[in-house]
Structure formats: structure tokens, C-alpha cells
Design a protein around this motif. Structure first.
Motif: not given
Length: 425
Positions: A1-7, A150-156, A158-161
Motif C-alpha cells: 500500500m505504501i511503496i506500491g501502486s496505491p501510493m 486512500f486513508a483507509c488503505l494506509f490505515l489497513f 499500518a494495522v498489518c505492519g
């Protein structure tokens, strides 16, 4: 999510230029250079403790990233893009430092005879998770993504991290190989004098320059020039992980048996042909149909996973046990800095040649994108030439691999119609 295509797609919503996209793509690998100063501390601290601390810090930066899309009423798109770049800098600094302990840690606890098997299984899990992540991102974003999506994806993310840290704690402690006393740091000249190690570094420089930013600029081209919606691009990008997964199911049986070099050469040839096809598409010789793009994304996953797995296994075989952390740091830094510089250069190239459109004949168009992918094709050819010079201990010849594929597998049944129609002398 952070280092791929969504970003990349989120940065495009903030009007990021090609140079900025190159900076986003190149920031992660180029900051691996921090492994060089970190290598002198990782042995005394302990691999597990070093990695766990760094990955905990980077999860905090991911959590802060989830807040940025909600600041649209306070900050302009340019300001939000600056905040994103700052958080990505913190994320990649913590990741770059802590990653110094990962390869030595894994190398110390995985027996040499099982490393190929482990790497392919680990890669399979990563590709399965990445495939699911891209489809989740496609479903969440839809065709007209709003900032909160996009905020939901970034929060997801963080939870996975945070969850991943629990599994990281369960990995066994490293087995000490180097002495408890601080071993002398090997000189760079000594490392480069090691011929197998030097040749591996040379190939990695050109491989990283050619591969750096390929997916980033493919996504940017599909969004900018073809104007496909975000969810459509993410679904197509997810096919990369299907190709990598399918390939790794085969590599798990071949990598430890035949060695890394035949797999490496095959992967480089596949990538060379792939980039030549993308050059033909951006020149106007081929139409960018959805089915064709899906096939090319699948091939990108196959070729990229072959090179990455073979390359990593070659590093594990080439690096000596004494001074292992420093050798791995140099290996990671050389390839990662090249991988980080490349998308920055390609972004500058695209911005500098923006508006270029010159016809060769009636069908071939020379533009900024065809110029980029043509240059990447040449770099893959150079990487292939340097790959032929790599020496691998306990490797088999190319002919043995071809004999297995043609005579001892089911491929021979598919070739029978062609062999029967061939005139015999």
C-alpha cells in the motif's frame, strides 16, 4: 500500500510530476545506503533486535500517513504531497537502517541446502498477500477514489505492519557465526577483489538501472496516456503477483537442483523481450488492449521473480561468513542505490521530453514514453551480457536445464506437432 501502486495513484491525485513519482519510487531503494554505517552496529546489537526496532519505527510512519488524506481542508495538494514525501522519507530511513540485519539473520538460521526452497516459499506468501492487497485497493478505490478511501488503505497497511511485528518476534534468534569480538571490517578493495562478488555487483548495477521504476512508470503511463481508472489499473497490476507466484511454484523444484545462474539468465531474457514489447506499444505499433496488458503484467511477474530469487541466492552463496554483514551491506547498497537513482533519472527524462512527438514512417511514434522504454530495453541487454560472466559454485550447465525441460517434462508433448512436421534429412 505504501511503496506500491496505491501510493503512486494517490500522488497522481495530488498532481505529482513524473520526477516526483521517480523520487517516490527511488526513495526506498536509495536509502538502503544507510546499511553501510549501520553494519558496524548490527552484530553487537543482534540481528533480531536490530530488525524488530527498525520495523516498529516504520509502522509509526505508516500510521501517520493515514491522517494525510483528511487534511485536504487545511493544506493544498502541493502541501499534502510535501507531507507525504516527508513521511515516506522517515519510513524509508528506518527501513533502510533496519534492513541491514535481515539478510544476515535469515542466512544464519536457514541451512544452505534449503535456502532456495525457503526463498521460493517466502516469495509465494508475499505474492499471495500482494495480490490480495491490490484487489482490496481496487475495490476500495473504485473508479473515482475519494481521499478517505486512500486513508483507509494506509490505515489497513499500518494495522498489518503492527501484526507483522508479532510474527517477527516469533522468528528464532540468529546463530552466531562471527566471533564475539569485533571482527576487522573488510576493506572495500578486498571485497571488490573477490571476482565472483564483483561480477555479481556489476550485473546488479545494470539490472537495477533497467528494472528501477518499470512498474511505477507503467502505472503512470496507463493513467496519464490511456486514462484508465484506478481500480482497472490496480486489477491489472495484481496479475504481476500471479505470474510471480506461478513461477515460484516451479522454481522451488529447480533453484536448489540446478543453481541460480540458469534461472537468472532466463529471467533476464524474459525481461528484455518484455520491455521490447512495451516499447512497441508506446510507439504505436501495438494497441494497449486489456488482454495484452494483462499478459504483459503476468510476464513481468514471471521474469522479475526469476531474477530476484536467483540474484538473492547467488548473494548468499557468494558472500563469505567472515565479514558477512559488511558484504551484504555493500551488495544491498550497490543494487539499491542503482535501483533508487534509476526512477529519478527516468522521471526527469519524461518531464524533459514532455510533448515530444516525432513520426518515423506512418506508424512509429517517438515520444517520451517510447524513448524511456527503448532505453530500458538496451539496459536489460547490457545486464544480460554481464550476467553471462557470473560464476556460481555448484551450478549446472544451461544444457542440463534445457534437457530437463525438453526431454523429462511434459513440454515435449507440446513440441511433437512441430517436430513431426519438420523435414528430416
Amino acid at each position: 500500500m505504501i511503496i506500491g501502486s496505491p501510493m503512486v495513484l494517490y500522488a497522481k491525485t495530488l498532481n505529482a510530476s513524473a520526477t516526483t513519482l521517480g523520487l517516490i519510487a527511488g526513495m526506498l531503494p536509495i536509502l538502503v545506503i544507510l546499511q553501510i554505517p549501520a553494519a558496524r552496529f548490527v552484530d553487537s546489537t543482534g540481528y533480531k533486535k536490530f530488525v524488530l526496532s527498525g520495523w516498529s519505527v516504520r509502522t509509526v510512519f505508516v500510521a501517520l500517513m493515514a491522517v494525510v488524506p483528511f487534511t485536504g481542508t487545511f493544506f493544498s495538494p502541493t502541501a499534502r504531497l510535501g507531507i507525504v514525501l516527508g513521511l515516506l522519507l522517515g519510513f524509508n530511513v528506518s527501513r533502510g537502517i533496519s534492513s541491514c540485519g535481515w539478510l544476515p539473520w535469515i542466512t544464519s538460521i536457514i541451512p544452505a541446502r534449503s535456502r532456495g526452497k525457503y526463498l521460493t516459499r517466502e516469495g509465494s506468501m508475499v505474492n499471495l498477500a500482494s495480490f490480495g492487497a491490490f484487489w482490496l485497493a481496487a475495490l476500495v478505490l473504485g473508479s473515482d477514489p475519494q481521499p478517505w478511501r486512500f486513508a483507509c488503505l494506509f490505515l489497513f497497511s499500518a494495522v498489518c505492519g503492527a501484526i507483522s511485528l508479532l510474527f517477527l518476534r516469533a522468528i528464532p534468534e540468529e546463530k552466531r557465526i562471527e566471533t564475539l569480538e569485533a571482527s576487522p571490517r573488510p576493506l572495500l578493495s578486498t571485497m571488490l577483489a573477490d571476482r565472483p562478488f564483483r561480477r555479481l555487483l556489476e550485473m546488479n548495477v545494470f539490472w537495477a538501472l533497467a528494472n528501477g521504476g518499470v512498474l511505477t512508470f507503467l502505472v503512470a503511463w496507463l493513467k496519464t496516456e490511456i486514462n484508465w481508472p484506478e481500480h482497472h489499473i490496480l486489477m491489472l497490476s495484481s496479475v504481476i503477483f500471479v505470474g510471480a507466484l506461478a513461477n515460484q511454484l516451479v522454481l522451488s523444484r529447480l533453484l536448489d537442483r540446478f543453481g541460480s545462474r540458469p534461472i537468472l539468465m532466463t529471467g533476464l531474457i524474459i525481461m528484455l523481450m518484455l520491455l521490447a514489447t512495451w516499447t512497441a506499444i508506446t510507439c504505436g505499433l501495438l494497441a494497449p488492449m486489456t488482454s495484452l496488458v494483462a499478459v504483459l503484467m503476468f510476464v513481468l511477474g514471471v521474469g522479475g521473480s526469476m531474477v530476484n530469487l536467483a540474484n538473492l541466492r547467488l548473494a548468499m552463496l557468494t558472500v563469505p561468513e567472515n565479514g558477512r554483514s559488511h558484504y551484504f551491506a555493500v551488495f544491498s547498497v550497490v543494487s539499491s542505490v542503482s535501483l533508487g537513482v534509476a526512477p529519478m533519472l527516468w522521471g526527469i527524462l519524461i518531464d524533459a521530453t514532455d510533448g515530444l512527438s516525432k513520426m518515423l514512417g506512418s506508424r512509429i511514434e517517438i515520444n517520451s514514453w517510447s524513448l524511456l522504454f527503448g532505453l530500458l530495453t538496451l539496459l536489460f541487454a547490457v545486464a544480460l551480457a554481464f550476467g553471462t560472466r557470473i560464476v556460481e559454485p555448484r551450478s549446472v550447465r544451461w544444457e542440463a536445464v534445457m534437457r530437463l525441460l525438453l526431454y523429462r517434462s511434459k513440454v515435449r508433448y507440446w513440441l511433437r506437432p512441430f517436430s513431426r512436421s519438420t523435414p528430416r534429412s
